[in-house]
Every structure is written in C-alpha cells, then in structure tokens.
Design an enzyme around this catalytic site. Structure first.
Site, short mmCIF file in Angstrom:
data_model
loop_
_atom_site.label_atom_id
_atom_site.label_comp_id
_atom_site.label_asym_id
_atom_site.label_seq_id
_atom_site.Cartn_x
_atom_site.Cartn_y
_atom_site.Cartn_z
CE LYS A 41 19.14 10.60 -1.54
NZ LYS A 41 17.39 11.20 -2.39
CE1 TYR A 261 16.10 -10.94 -28.03
CE2 TYR A 261 17.65 -10.23 -26.11
CZ TYR A 261 17.01 -11.05 -26.61
OH TYR A 261 17.38 -12.15 -25.62
C1 LIG Z 1 17.59 16.58 0.63
C2 LIG Z 1 18.40 15.60 -0.23
N1 LIG Z 1 19.44 16.19 -0.06
C3 LIG Z 1 20.34 16.45 -0.05
C4 LIG Z 1 21.08 15.07 -1.47
C5 LIG Z 1 21.83 14.93 -2.45
O1 LIG Z 1 21.45 15.94 -3.51
P1 LIG Z 1 22.87 14.87 -4.68
O2 LIG Z 1 23.14 13.42 -4.70
O3 LIG Z 1 22.82 16.13 -5.50
O4 LIG Z 1 24.30 16.13 -4.11
C6 LIG Z 1 19.71 14.16 -1.81
C7 LIG Z 1 19.63 13.70 -2.92
O5 LIG Z 1 18.91 13.37 -3.38
C8 LIG Z 1 18.16 14.64 -0.94
O6 LIG Z 1 16.95 14.04 -1.37
#
Ligand SMILES: Cc1ncc(COP(=O)(O)O)c(C=O)c1O
Length: 370
Positions: A41, A261
């Site tokens: 994602k 800044y």
């Molecule tokens: C539902 C779910 N599963 C798995 C993951 C993967 O987590 P990580 O990046 O800590 O391995 C996420 C990441 O936010 C998540 O929201």
C-alpha cells in the site's frame, strides 16, 4: 559519482530490487510454512507499487489499503490475490471487488449490509477482521460467529471465510498485549475453518506461533527495522531505498554567524558548511534535529540549522576533501533510515511514504552503485 562542478541538485532515490528480493527471502525463511502477502500500500511505502509487485514475483499475494490501488495493479496485469485492507465503503465499490476479483477485509457490520444489498456477478473472497485490542478496524470478538454466519448464508462470499486480526504492539517484545491479542483471536475463531492471518513484520519475527497460513510483511520487505529497538541489519535486512542528492554549495561560516531559517544554529568556531539539494519539498523530514547524520563523500557529518523546502545544511568541517557536486546520502546504503527517523521523532514508514513526486526513483537490480 564522478565529481563535477554542477550546482544543480540531482536528488533521486535508488530502489534496489535485489535488496527487496533478499528481504522477501528473509520473510520466507522466517515463516517457511506460511503464504506471503506483501504489503504494498501507499505506493509500496514510497518505493513504487507496480515495480515492487513485479519484482516480488515469489510472494503469494499482495495487500493494499484502498480499492483503487488494487484496481491499478489488476489493470497492470497482476493476477495474484490482492487484499484490500480497508475493504469497501459503497455498493459501487462492492461491484468493483467482484469485477476485479479482489479480496475484501470486512471489518464492520455496515459493510455486511452493503454486501447484502449489492448485486454482484461473482461472489467475493472476504477476510473477516477481528478487533482483538487495536480498536481501529475489526468486529468485536463476541460478534465473530454471528457475522461469519450471516455472510456465509448470503451467497455473496466465497467459502470458507478467511480470518484475520492486526497486532498493536508486536514491535515491543516486552509488551503483554500481543499474547493477549493472539489468545483472543484464537478463542473467537475456534471451530471456524477459514485460513488465518495475524502477523505484520514484527509479528512474523517476534511471535512465530502466530504466523498461521498467511503473513503480511510490510516494513521488513523495504529494509526498515520492524521493532522499536535494535537494528534492521541485525535481522539480516538490507535497505531498499537509498535517498541521494549532492552538495550544491560550500561556504565558510564564522563564529557569530548563523545558518538557515530562524538562525537556529550557529557555530562556535569557523566551520565549513555544505548545502545539499534536498529538503522537505522532497520528503526529507523538516523535524530532523541538529546532528542528524548525513553521508557526504563517504563520510558521516551532522545536519545543522533548519531543514528548508529545497535544501539542508551539513557541517563538513571534520570531513576530508569535500567539493561542490559530491554525492550526499540521506538514508539507505551506509546510513540506516531508522537513524534518521529517530533524529526526526518519527518512524521509517513515514519517511519512506513521504518521498515526494519530484524525487525520481531509479530502479536497479544490484547494490553496486548507479
Ligand atoms: C493490516 C496490516 N497488516 C500488515 C501491515 C504491515 O505492517 P508492517 O509494515 O509493520 O510489516 C500493515 C501496515 O500498516 C497493516 O495495516
């Protein structure tokens, strides 16, 4: 890089696909009996969703947050299972899941009503998400049986319904919460036969008995440390993203003068300051503190002054032979992103996701430089 006298910043991110595959191998070794759902994602945590999906041909499926992310993967020809972690929110979206053969997380009863009122050509593959303590998304444990049975009878979902939860504190091996969450999950799904998934990266490594049929690694694929302490490299993980820019200006700043800044930093003796062509407009964290490490010409040096939109300043007084045009590494190869995150009061996830569009991603298969 070859030294040149250019004063333009060549800010870019090298994405090392060999390191990505290496990290996926570590997942496979850590969870040899589980299928891997690579979490890609948010543009694969800023690494490029499609490039990462294609490079990870050995995994068994993918997870994204939103339906449009999943559709763009399908349109690009990705055939493996894709789980949409937020599920659907409208009946239009329900039909998209059916049309594109996407797996949906069902995390509340409202979604069940949407599903029941939608007309779909093909049943949908669903994961019932159980709230075991995160109190974010998920149905409460006492509701699992009832909602599972309603879905099973709806004729709208493929059977058996799959079962998942998400761990809130897996990054902390001293927390009691993870065991309590796993126990509650096990109680609430007792007797149900669907495949299960509990673990993110920290869970995969730290809570092996919770690996189940599917694991959901994210950050470890990209080489970030999944735990709140320790180092990614101690887990055998390699950085996938190396963020680079170069020195665009060098100046001597005297005692009594200041840099940047707000004049927030002033040297206590004459110092050589290198200005690097990267700033918060590229996703370098504005909150990076004085002293945040930057590697310039292969040498570590401290950030000084405030981060600007297009540049940062680094005290290179202790470095040898620094010239305009020299390469600067902001994180990645030779400089763990977790070190920069710690100096910026954030986590590697946010830094990776925050790299903006003006930063060109260059994909390479090995880590032998550009
Ligand atoms: C539902 C779910 N599963 C798995 C993951 C993967 O987590 P990580 O990046 O800590 O391995 C996420 C990441 O936010 C998540 O929201």
């Amino acid at each position: 890089m070859t030294h040149s006298t250019t004063v333009f910043a060549h800010t870019h991110a090298i994405i090392d696909l060999a390191a990505l595959k290496h990290n996926a191998d570590i997942v496979r070794q850590s969870a040899p009996n589980s299928k891997i759902m690579a979490v890609i994602k948010a543009d694969a945590y800023g690494h490029g969703m499609l490039e990462v999906a294609n490079a990870l041909s050995s995994v068994d499926g993918y997870a994204v947050a939103r339906v449009h992310e999943a559709i763009s993967l399908r349109e690009a020809g990705i055939k493996k299972p894709i789980l949409v972690l937020m599920g659907f929110a409208t009946s239009d979206e329900v039909s998209m899941f059916s049309r594109h053969d996407l797996d949906a997380v069902i995390h509340n009863e409202h979604q069940l009503e949407l599903l029941n009122s939608s007309v779909i050509a093909q049943p949908i593959s669903v994961w019932l998400k159980i709230n075991t303590g995160m109190n974010r998304l998920g149905v409460d444990a006492p509701e699992v049986r009832r909602l599972n049975d309603i879905m099973a009878l709806s004729g709208k979902v493929r059977l058996p319904i799959k079962l998942m939860t998400h761990l809130a504190c897996a990054d902390d091996m001293n927390s009691n919460m993870t065991e309590a969450q796993i126990q509650l999950f096990d109680q609430s799904v007792d007797g149900l036969v669907g495949e299960q998934s509990i673990t993110n990266s920290a869970g995969i490594i730290g809570w092996k008995y919770a690996q189940r049929q599917w694991v959901r690694p994210g950050i470890m694929l990209y080489g970030g440390n999944p735990f709140s302490s320790g180092k990614a490299e101690e887990l055998g993980l390699k950085p996938v993203m190396t963020l680079k820019s170069n020195v665009v200006s060098l100046r001597s700043v005297k005692k009594g003068q200041s840099v940047g800044y707000g004049a927030s930093w002033a040297p206590n003796r004459t110092s050589l300051i290198a200005t690097i062509g990267i700033g918060y407009g590229d996703g370098y964290p504005r909150h990076a503190a004085h002293g945040t490490p930057v590697v310039i010409g292969g040498q570590k040096a401290p950030l000084v002054g405030r981060v600007s939109m297009d540049s940062i300043n680094v005290d290179v007084s202790q470095c040898r032979n620094i010239s305009i045009g020299d390469e600067a590494i902001l994180w990645g190869e030779g400089l763990p992103i977790d070190d920069v995150a710690e100096n910026s009061e954030t986590i590697s996830y946010e830094l990776m996701c925050g790299i903006t569009e003006r930063v060109n991603r260059r994909y390479q298969e090995s880590d032998n430089g550009e």
